[in-house]
Write a protein that holds these residues in place. Structure first.
Motif, PDB file in Angstrom:
ATOM      1  N   PHE A 199      64.769  38.479  52.768  1.00  0.00           N
ATOM      2  CA  PHE A 199      63.857  38.143  51.679  1.00  0.00           C
ATOM      3  C   PHE A 199      62.549  38.923  51.797  1.00  0.00           C
ATOM      4  O   PHE A 199      62.066  39.510  50.820  1.00  0.00           O
ATOM      5  N   LEU A 200      61.966  38.952  52.996  1.00  0.00           N
ATOM      6  CA  LEU A 200      60.690  39.639  53.183  1.00  0.00           C
ATOM      7  C   LEU A 200      60.816  41.148  52.949  1.00  0.00           C
ATOM      8  O   LEU A 200      59.900  41.779  52.420  1.00  0.00           O
ATOM      9  N   ALA A 201      61.952  41.732  53.329  1.00  0.00           N
ATOM     10  CA  ALA A 201      62.151  43.171  53.176  1.00  0.00           C
ATOM     11  C   ALA A 201      62.490  43.563  51.741  1.00  0.00           C
ATOM     12  O   ALA A 201      62.069  44.622  51.264  1.00  0.00           O
ATOM     13  N   SER A 202      63.240  42.722  51.051  1.00  0.00           N
ATOM     14  CA  SER A 202      63.747  43.101  49.730  1.00  0.00           C
ATOM     15  C   SER A 202      63.043  42.407  48.570  1.00  0.00           C
ATOM     16  O   SER A 202      63.086  42.888  47.443  1.00  0.00           O
ATOM     17  N   GLY A 203      62.443  41.257  48.836  1.00  0.00           N
ATOM     18  CA  GLY A 203      61.854  40.465  47.763  1.00  0.00           C
ATOM     19  C   GLY A 203      62.882  39.624  47.020  1.00  0.00           C
ATOM     20  O   GLY A 203      62.543  38.887  46.104  1.00  0.00           O
ATOM     21  N   LEU A 204      64.151  39.739  47.416  1.00  0.00           N
ATOM     22  CA  LEU A 204      65.224  38.964  46.787  1.00  0.00           C
ATOM     23  C   LEU A 204      65.373  37.628  47.497  1.00  0.00           C
ATOM     24  O   LEU A 204      65.521  37.576  48.711  1.00  0.00           O
ATOM     25  N   GLN A 205      65.329  36.554  46.726  1.00  0.00           N
ATOM     26  CA  GLN A 205      65.432  35.221  47.292  1.00  0.00           C
ATOM     27  C   GLN A 205      66.881  34.741  47.302  1.00  0.00           C
ATOM     28  O   GLN A 205      67.653  35.063  46.399  1.00  0.00           O
ATOM     29  N   ILE A 206      67.247  33.980  48.311  1.00  0.00           N
ATOM     30  CA  ILE A 206      68.566  33.382  48.405  1.00  0.00           C
ATOM     31  C   ILE A 206      68.601  32.173  47.466  1.00  0.00           C
ATOM     32  O   ILE A 206      67.702  31.333  47.494  1.00  0.00           O
ATOM     33  N   ASN A 207      69.634  32.077  46.644  1.00  0.00           N
ATOM     34  CA  ASN A 207      69.791  30.936  45.746  1.00  0.00           C
ATOM     35  C   ASN A 207      70.504  29.822  46.522  1.00  0.00           C
ATOM     36  O   ASN A 207      71.711  29.849  46.715  1.00  0.00           O
ATOM     37  N   ILE A 208      69.724  28.853  46.957  1.00  0.00           N
ATOM     38  CA  ILE A 208      70.270  27.754  47.765  1.00  0.00           C
ATOM     39  C   ILE A 208      71.301  26.949  46.975  1.00  0.00           C
ATOM     40  O   ILE A 208      72.266  26.438  47.540  1.00  0.00           O
ATOM     41  N   LEU A 209      71.134  26.858  45.652  1.00  0.00           N
ATOM     42  CA  LEU A 209      72.081  26.096  44.836  1.00  0.00           C
ATOM     43  C   LEU A 209      73.459  26.759  44.791  1.00  0.00           C
ATOM     44  O   LEU A 209      74.457  26.099  44.524  1.00  0.00           O
ATOM     45  N   LYS A 210      73.527  28.057  45.052  1.00  0.00           N
ATOM     46  CA  LYS A 210      74.803  28.764  45.072  1.00  0.00           C
ATOM     47  C   LYS A 210      75.305  28.997  46.494  1.00  0.00           C
ATOM     48  O   LYS A 210      76.318  29.649  46.705  1.00  0.00           O
ATOM     49  N   SER A 211      74.593  28.468  47.482  1.00  0.00           N
ATOM     50  CA  SER A 211      74.948  28.668  48.888  1.00  0.00           C
ATOM     51  C   SER A 211      75.692  27.450  49.419  1.00  0.00           C
ATOM     52  O   SER A 211      75.523  26.337  48.925  1.00  0.00           O
ATOM     53  N   LYS A 212      76.494  27.671  50.438  1.00  0.00           N
ATOM     54  CA  LYS A 212      77.289  26.583  51.012  1.00  0.00           C
ATOM     55  C   LYS A 212      77.328  26.758  52.524  1.00  0.00           C
ATOM     56  O   LYS A 212      77.565  27.854  53.024  1.00  0.00           O
ATOM     57  N   LEU A 213      77.091  25.671  53.242  1.00  0.00           N
ATOM     58  CA  LEU A 213      77.218  25.652  54.694  1.00  0.00           C
ATOM     59  C   LEU A 213      78.381  24.735  55.031  1.00  0.00           C
ATOM     60  O   LEU A 213      78.429  23.597  54.558  1.00  0.00           O
ATOM     61  N   MET A 214      79.329  25.241  55.790  1.00  0.00           N
ATOM     62  CA  MET A 214      80.506  24.446  56.147  1.00  0.00           C
ATOM     63  C   MET A 214      80.696  24.474  57.656  1.00  0.00           C
ATOM     64  O   MET A 214      80.359  25.452  58.307  1.00  0.00           O
ATOM     65  N   GLY A 215      81.247  23.410  58.172  1.00  0.00           N
ATOM     66  CA  GLY A 215      81.567  23.337  59.587  1.00  0.00           C
ATOM     67  C   GLY A 215      82.965  22.767  59.771  1.00  0.00           C
ATOM     68  O   GLY A 215      83.306  21.758  59.162  1.00  0.00           O
ATOM     69  N   ILE A 216      83.750  23.408  60.582  1.00  0.00           N
ATOM     70  CA  ILE A 216      85.106  22.933  60.886  1.00  0.00           C
ATOM     71  C   ILE A 216      85.035  22.168  62.200  1.00  0.00           C
ATOM     72  O   ILE A 216      84.551  22.685  63.210  1.00  0.00           O
ATOM     73  N   GLY A 217      85.491  20.929  62.171  1.00  0.00           N
ATOM     74  CA  GLY A 217      85.419  20.098  63.365  1.00  0.00           C
ATOM     75  C   GLY A 217      84.006  19.614  63.638  1.00  0.00           C
ATOM     76  O   GLY A 217      83.683  19.263  64.765  1.00  0.00           O
TER      77      GLY A 217
END
Length: 74
Positions: free
Chosen positions: A47-65
């Protein structure tokens, strides 16, 4: 200092830690605090290098086990 993502080791010649396609990225690795912090720091540097922000609403964190509570806390 950003630590490398500790990916999933398949054999002596193949460790998978990330995949990129067009404007998507998938990070794969052992579920631990260090890996999660590394990914967060890496995305902040992006983000700091590109100015492009991550869209948290389109992001997913998953954990197996991993419990849902632990995934939500991360």
């Amino acid at each position: 200092m950003i630590m490398p993502i500790m990916g999933i080791r398949f054999d002596d010649s193949l460790t998978l830690s990330h995949l990129f396609y067009a404007d998507d990225a998938v990070f794969i690795g052992k579920w631990d605090r260090a890996n999660i912090l590394t990914i967060v720091r890496m995305l902040k540097c992006f983000f700091l290098a590109s100015g492009l922000q991550i869209n948290i609403l389109k992001s997913k964190l998953m954990g197996i086990g991993v419990s849902n509570e632990e995934v939500l806390a991360a």
